[in-house]
Design a protein around this motif. Sequence first.
Motif, short mmCIF file in Angstrom:
data_model
loop_
_atom_site.label_atom_id
_atom_site.label_comp_id
_atom_site.label_asym_id
_atom_site.label_seq_id
_atom_site.Cartn_x
_atom_site.Cartn_y
_atom_site.Cartn_z
N ASN A 262 2.84 1.43 2.09
CA ASN A 262 2.39 2.76 1.68
C ASN A 262 3.24 3.84 2.33
N LEU B 233 -0.25 -4.18 2.25
CA LEU B 233 0.10 -3.00 1.46
C LEU B 233 1.28 -2.27 2.10
N ASN C 276 4.26 2.81 -1.52
CA ASN C 276 4.54 1.46 -2.00
C ASN C 276 6.01 1.32 -2.41
N GLU D 10 -0.06 5.57 -2.04
CA GLU D 10 -1.32 5.01 -2.56
C GLU D 10 -2.43 6.00 -2.23
N VAL E 238 -2.07 0.68 -6.81
CA VAL E 238 -2.93 -0.50 -6.90
C VAL E 238 -4.12 -0.17 -7.81
#
Lengths: 487, 449
Positions: free
Chosen positions: A218, A216, A220, A226, A198
């Motif tokens: 994670n 989100l 991802n 991330e 991101v």
Amino acid sequence: MANQDFPLIFEHSQESRTGFSLPEMDVPEVDLTDMFDERYIRETEADLPEVSELQIMRHYTALSTRNHGVDSGFYPLGSCTMKYNPKMNEDIARLAGFSHIHPYQDEETIQGALELMYDLQTSLAEITGMHTVTLQPAAGAHGEWTGLMMIRAFHEANGDFGRTKVIVPDSAHGTNPASATVAGFEAVTVKSDDRGLVDLEDLKRVVGEDTAALMLTNPNTLGLFEEHILEMAEIIHDAGGKLYYDGANLNAILGYARPGDMGFDVVHLNLHKTFTGPHGGGGPGSGPVGVTEEFAAYLPKPVLIKKGEQYGFDYDRPKSIGRVKPYYGNFGINVRAYTYIRTMGAEGLKKVSEYAVLNANYMMRRLEKEFDLPFSQHCKHEFVLSGKRQKKLGVRTLDIAKRLLDFGYHPPTIYFPLNVEEALMVEPTETESKETLDAFVDAMIQISNEAKEDPEIVQEAPHTTVVSRMDETTAARKPVLRYNKGS
Amino acid sequence: MEFRYLPMTEKDKQEMLDTIGINKTEELFEDIPEKVRFKGELGIKPPSNEYKLTKELTELANKNVNLKSHTSFLGAGVYDHYIPSVVDHVISRSEFYTAYTPYQPEISQGELQAIFEFQTMICELTAMDVANSSMYDGGTALAEAVNLSAGTTRKKKVIVSSTVHPESRAVIQSYANGPGVEIIEIGHENGVTDLKALAAELDENTAGVVLQYPNFFGQIEPLAEVRELLDTQKKAMMIVSSNPLALGYMNPPGEFGADIVVGDAQVFGIPAQFGGPHCGYFATTKKLMRKVPGRLVGQTKDEQGRRGFVLTLQAREQHIRRDKATSNICSNQALNALASSVAMSSLGKQGVKKMAWTNIQKTAYMKKALEDNGVNVAYTGPFFNELVINLGNDVQNANKKLLEKGFIGGYDLGASYNELAGHMLIAVTEVRTKDEIDNFAQELGDING
Ligand SMILES: Cc1ncc(COP(=O)(O)O)c(C=O)c1O
């Protein structure tokens, strides 16, 4: 029906043939037309097939041989965690004390089921680092919507009605923006940076007083962790928003990291991915949701609690978002997931992620020589290649996927995530042997060579399947969604 | 501890680490910030071997009173029916249950065709044009139907009868809170929807009217009269939740001009399993075909002209349309749709009718048996396989006494209808015998005093 067409069950049907053995009508019969106004009695029978028991078995056995499952061969379908489905789980779920219990039985008569559910929700809370878990949602998307409705209720309870937006990364799964819409939010996109993570600057740009949450995954959907998760959590929380965790990729970090420790407020899991619920040809799944303490009051009701030595449901939850599903969730899938967690324990679960990640990295390093790898850092449990190089030779990612069928593999997820051109998303899972991984990589390399030397063999694939490529355009233009006799 | 699901050897691992160019797997996790790395060991129960765990979980299962150990008259949306043996044999074929969504039609014809057959069977039973490949359950299918009606008509009010399953109504309300659809509940009269109340609420702002047929009390809703009312507000959709087994005998909602018919196929081949997974279905008209939530399988041809099946009209779905999708549903209940298809194939045209009819007959016999034992049956209208009785005293207490006699008693209606305190909902399916019905009616008569 052309001769070469595989018959439908309806095409085996013959008038008055039977495949059933119904319990006897051992009560005196009454004339139902006395009771029923004739307008409420069916005039024409529902035209279900009339077939014998053997015909049924042959039909469905033949259909099963026209289907590829994890037990048939490698299934590296990214984002779906197509790991082995333990047989023991199937046996446990079929015990009469689990499969033939009714949701409205007196709680005292179903303490075994409630104990299992309670222990499962407690284990999932520990695994994710959350305060409380509900087992009610039926699948991942259902969990997403449940979580977002809780976030909405939370903001509204604080008199905060202006939080109308949910931020989702451009790499997010389609259910994320769709769930945001169903929950009454507007979905806004945040971009990824050149490392596939991101973009923090873009996140700062889109976040604001109208932010309800950031959703989100994670690691991802590119299979990348991330790294700036704590900064992201701070950006969102400082703006008054909440952090939602899509747990589809939890298989990468079991025992290594927990969403609760990363600052996530609401989390859903896909028990049919990480915890071996069989995918069933599309479902059923199970999508439990875990929350921090401040969200516990908003959980769907009823909430399963322990009162002394007894387990029971608590319906007195004034702040609850209500029910999201009749009864208590997909219990049968939850039994399987529980059996798996008990089989593996903490030690086994950590090994699961260790090998899921090792396997993915190993394949990625072997494949990066032949295929474009848009993001080159270590991946987690899956990685995304780009078929750009092959596309220049006239071989599309779709062709590569179809050619893999000839080798007996289910192809990777293709054309997702959307931020990678000609994407091929590979998730091997931890249950595959090195021999399988090597054979698959060899096949991919062979296909890449074919693209250079003999592209037609790839473009015209598959060559070995029971049917060839389907005319999907006509299917959508002139939809035939049911069988019609004589057509 | 050995883990039989993990095949890698130390030698494999070393070779793989060498290929990656690292020394330890730990290095692969270094992108997880130090601060959030989990250091300890998860506080869950230790791993267990297959034999020991099977024994332990079998003991846990045995703690539950179940529908096989006891004689059950409990229904209220989840039913104990005859399940042909073939069902479990088919769904245990691991080519079906270890596969996922059939995105690659060339190697998924089995699943795709089975679903196409399921769609056809649901269309046949409901008399609708189109059915999807399944929903999570009847309750969420109904909630999606409600939101669809509001979205399509661009009206915000939906009328829901109080004779719809209380938990489905609760789910409808939760889903309606998303887009802000207003849910108006209307009361019941003699066990069916109060048509006067419906007529009073029905207006030009109404997106849809939701009924259950047979309703939660087992009674047959007067769909013909409802249809007449709805003809005065042509835009409002008729949404019906139907037990598909009942439609083996009863005139299907499609014949009354329903716009959307939903329900749960649990009655066909799916055990109660504590309320899930079951199998929602969603059927509608050609007109609404492109608004349907979830997956649809369509027939087409391959390059050689052979018939085959594919997922189709995907432009409705989340993976294509994202925030503009008609629903967020992704995973559905495919394996249970397969189970229901096998059960419906076993029953066939004759069996489904016979089974439905047997349910009504045995319930009619129960009604008489109860009345003979002095138990007050609440409503006088036609019914399918459930009855409401007025015990006039504590239902839970009655159920405790019944349990001692080996019965799982009925549903306590007071739990969801204040006006029905002391009333019990009893289900009589084809699996109950005359003796069981006689004994149960007699026990209830005794409890009733
Ligand atoms: C990243 C991600 N999020 C959400 C989902 C939705 O989960 P489900 O299909 O269980 O609804 C999926 C999978 O399908 C997924 O891969």
